[in-house]
Design a protein around this motif. Structure first.
Motif, mmCIF file in Angstrom:
data_model
loop_
_atom_site.group_PDB
_atom_site.id
_atom_site.type_symbol
_atom_site.label_atom_id
_atom_site.label_comp_id
_atom_site.label_asym_id
_atom_site.label_seq_id
_atom_site.Cartn_x
_atom_site.Cartn_y
_atom_site.Cartn_z
ATOM 1 N N GLU A 22 -17.114 -3.052 5.848
ATOM 2 C CA GLU A 22 -15.761 -2.933 5.318
ATOM 3 C C GLU A 22 -15.790 -3.223 3.821
ATOM 4 O O GLU A 22 -16.375 -4.208 3.378
ATOM 5 C CB GLU A 22 -14.822 -3.920 6.021
ATOM 6 C CG GLU A 22 -13.427 -3.945 5.473
ATOM 7 C CD GLU A 22 -12.673 -2.637 5.657
ATOM 8 O OE1 GLU A 22 -11.772 -2.368 4.846
ATOM 9 O OE2 GLU A 22 -12.960 -1.887 6.606
ATOM 10 N N HIS A 23 -15.167 -2.341 3.042
ATOM 11 C CA HIS A 23 -15.029 -2.521 1.597
ATOM 12 C C HIS A 23 -13.531 -2.467 1.290
ATOM 13 O O HIS A 23 -12.813 -1.640 1.862
ATOM 14 C CB HIS A 23 -15.742 -1.409 0.834
ATOM 15 C CG HIS A 23 -17.141 -1.161 1.291
ATOM 16 N ND1 HIS A 23 -18.216 -1.871 0.828
ATOM 17 C CD2 HIS A 23 -17.640 -0.288 2.190
ATOM 18 C CE1 HIS A 23 -19.321 -1.441 1.411
ATOM 19 N NE2 HIS A 23 -18.991 -0.480 2.243
ATOM 20 N N TYR A 24 -13.077 -3.312 0.388
ATOM 21 C CA TYR A 24 -11.656 -3.361 0.064
ATOM 22 C C TYR A 24 -11.512 -3.490 -1.449
ATOM 23 O O TYR A 24 -12.176 -4.334 -2.061
ATOM 24 C CB TYR A 24 -10.999 -4.556 0.767
ATOM 25 C CG TYR A 24 -9.501 -4.477 0.824
ATOM 26 C CD1 TYR A 24 -8.873 -3.723 1.796
ATOM 27 C CD2 TYR A 24 -8.717 -5.152 -0.098
ATOM 28 C CE1 TYR A 24 -7.491 -3.655 1.864
ATOM 29 C CE2 TYR A 24 -7.341 -5.087 -0.040
ATOM 30 C CZ TYR A 24 -6.730 -4.340 0.947
ATOM 31 O OH TYR A 24 -5.369 -4.262 0.998
ATOM 32 N N ALA A 25 -10.677 -2.660 -2.056
ATOM 33 C CA ALA A 25 -10.529 -2.680 -3.511
ATOM 34 C C ALA A 25 -9.085 -2.424 -3.906
ATOM 35 O O ALA A 25 -8.349 -1.722 -3.217
ATOM 36 C CB ALA A 25 -11.420 -1.616 -4.142
ATOM 37 N N ASN A 26 -8.696 -2.990 -5.028
ATOM 38 C CA ASN A 26 -7.394 -2.745 -5.642
ATOM 39 C C ASN A 26 -7.623 -1.775 -6.786
ATOM 40 O O ASN A 26 -8.457 -2.025 -7.654
ATOM 41 C CB ASN A 26 -6.794 -4.062 -6.145
ATOM 42 C CG ASN A 26 -5.431 -3.859 -6.759
ATOM 43 O OD1 ASN A 26 -5.298 -3.286 -7.826
ATOM 44 N ND2 ASN A 26 -4.412 -4.355 -6.092
ATOM 45 N N LEU A 27 -6.898 -0.650 -6.792
ATOM 46 C CA LEU A 27 -7.079 0.383 -7.814
ATOM 47 C C LEU A 27 -5.768 0.630 -8.550
ATOM 48 O O LEU A 27 -4.720 0.793 -7.929
ATOM 49 C CB LEU A 27 -7.531 1.692 -7.158
ATOM 50 C CG LEU A 27 -8.746 1.612 -6.245
ATOM 51 C CD1 LEU A 27 -8.915 2.899 -5.475
ATOM 52 C CD2 LEU A 27 -9.983 1.304 -7.043
ATOM 53 N N GLU A 44 -4.363 -0.075 -2.817
ATOM 54 C CA GLU A 44 -5.513 -0.810 -2.349
ATOM 55 C C GLU A 44 -6.189 0.084 -1.330
ATOM 56 O O GLU A 44 -5.518 0.741 -0.531
ATOM 57 C CB GLU A 44 -5.097 -2.160 -1.786
ATOM 58 C CG GLU A 44 -4.608 -3.047 -2.918
ATOM 59 C CD GLU A 44 -4.172 -4.416 -2.521
ATOM 60 O OE1 GLU A 44 -4.585 -4.883 -1.442
ATOM 61 O OE2 GLU A 44 -3.431 -5.025 -3.301
ATOM 62 N N SER A 46 -9.031 0.580 1.595
ATOM 63 C CA SER A 46 -9.934 0.050 2.606
ATOM 64 C C SER A 46 -10.885 1.171 3.013
ATOM 65 O O SER A 46 -10.437 2.262 3.373
ATOM 66 C CB SER A 46 -9.132 -0.420 3.827
ATOM 67 O OG SER A 46 -9.997 -0.724 4.890
ATOM 68 N N MET A 75 -2.690 -7.467 -3.017
ATOM 69 C CA MET A 75 -3.421 -8.105 -4.102
ATOM 70 C C MET A 75 -2.754 -8.027 -5.478
ATOM 71 O O MET A 75 -3.218 -8.664 -6.416
ATOM 72 C CB MET A 75 -4.831 -7.513 -4.195
ATOM 73 C CG MET A 75 -5.685 -7.794 -2.976
ATOM 74 S SD MET A 75 -7.310 -7.014 -3.040
ATOM 75 C CE MET A 75 -8.081 -7.911 -4.356
ATOM 76 N N ASP A 76 -1.685 -7.238 -5.646
ATOM 77 C CA ASP A 76 -1.111 -7.041 -6.980
ATOM 78 C C ASP A 76 -0.684 -8.346 -7.640
ATOM 79 O O ASP A 76 -0.964 -8.567 -8.826
ATOM 80 C CB ASP A 76 0.074 -6.072 -6.933
ATOM 81 C CG ASP A 76 -0.378 -4.633 -6.753
ATOM 82 O OD1 ASP A 76 -1.567 -4.351 -6.970
ATOM 83 O OD2 ASP A 76 0.464 -3.800 -6.397
ATOM 84 N N ILE A 79 -3.762 -10.259 -8.853
ATOM 85 C CA ILE A 79 -4.403 -9.630 -10.014
ATOM 86 C C ILE A 79 -3.530 -9.769 -11.260
ATOM 87 O O ILE A 79 -4.023 -10.077 -12.349
ATOM 88 C CB ILE A 79 -4.727 -8.153 -9.705
ATOM 89 C CG1 ILE A 79 -5.858 -8.127 -8.677
ATOM 90 C CG2 ILE A 79 -5.105 -7.389 -10.958
ATOM 91 C CD1 ILE A 79 -6.169 -6.776 -8.128
#
Length: 161
Positions: A22-27, A44, A46, A75-76, A79
């Motif tokens: 599992e990879h999770y990122a905020n873009l 975000e 997933s 996550m906003d 961040i």
């Protein structure tokens, strides 16, 4: 797309396996704000990657199936607080509401996240030399363009290497 070299040199007791990562990122990315006209990404993402590995004799086989889920996420606030605390530029995030999903690549907004299939990759490996401190393997693979080009998840082209 890639095949770790260690997969080409699997031990005999690990001949077949399935793994899930599992990879999770905020873009956040925008060309012009507050009114973008070419692209804007606020999500975000997933990525759940299902990887299958198998061996037939010394030949290694692999297949990767990524499943993508873009969301508004959570996550906003974290961040934005980080940027504010350390006085980092925020890439004009203040023009977008927190924890809301949206993107546009051509000017048409999309705000309905859904599961999607990413580009499937497949490959072969064959160990040529395997010493105590070094190894050499032949690797080959390809990308099957199963990700949506219209939604910006892939190029829509096949690849091999």
């Amino acid at each position: 797309m890639g095949l770790p070299a260690s997969d080409a040199l699997q031990d005999a007791d690990r001949r077949h396996r399935v793994s899930i990562q599992e990879h999770y990122a905020n873009l956040f990315l925008a060309d012009q704000l507050p009114v973008p006209d070419r692209y804007m990404v606020d999500m975000e993402l997933s990525v759940t990657d299902v990887a299958l590995r198998a061996s037939v004799g010394r030949l290694g086989l692999h297949l990767d199936l990524p499943l993508l889920l873009p969301t508004g996420g959570w996550m906003d606030g974290l961040i934005n607080g980080f940027h504010k605390t350390f006085h980092f530029p925020n890439a004009d995030r203040q023009y977008r509401p927190n924890n809301r999903y949206a993107y546009t690549l051509t000017g048409a907004w999309n705000s309905h996240p859904q599961w999607e299939i990413g580009n499937i990759s497949a490959g072969l490996s064959y160990p040529v030399l395997h010493g105590e401190h070094n190894a050499l393997a032949l690797l080959g693979g390809g990308k099957i363009p199963t990700a949506s080009r219209q939604r910006g998840w892939g190029s829509g082209t096949w690849a091999a290497g």
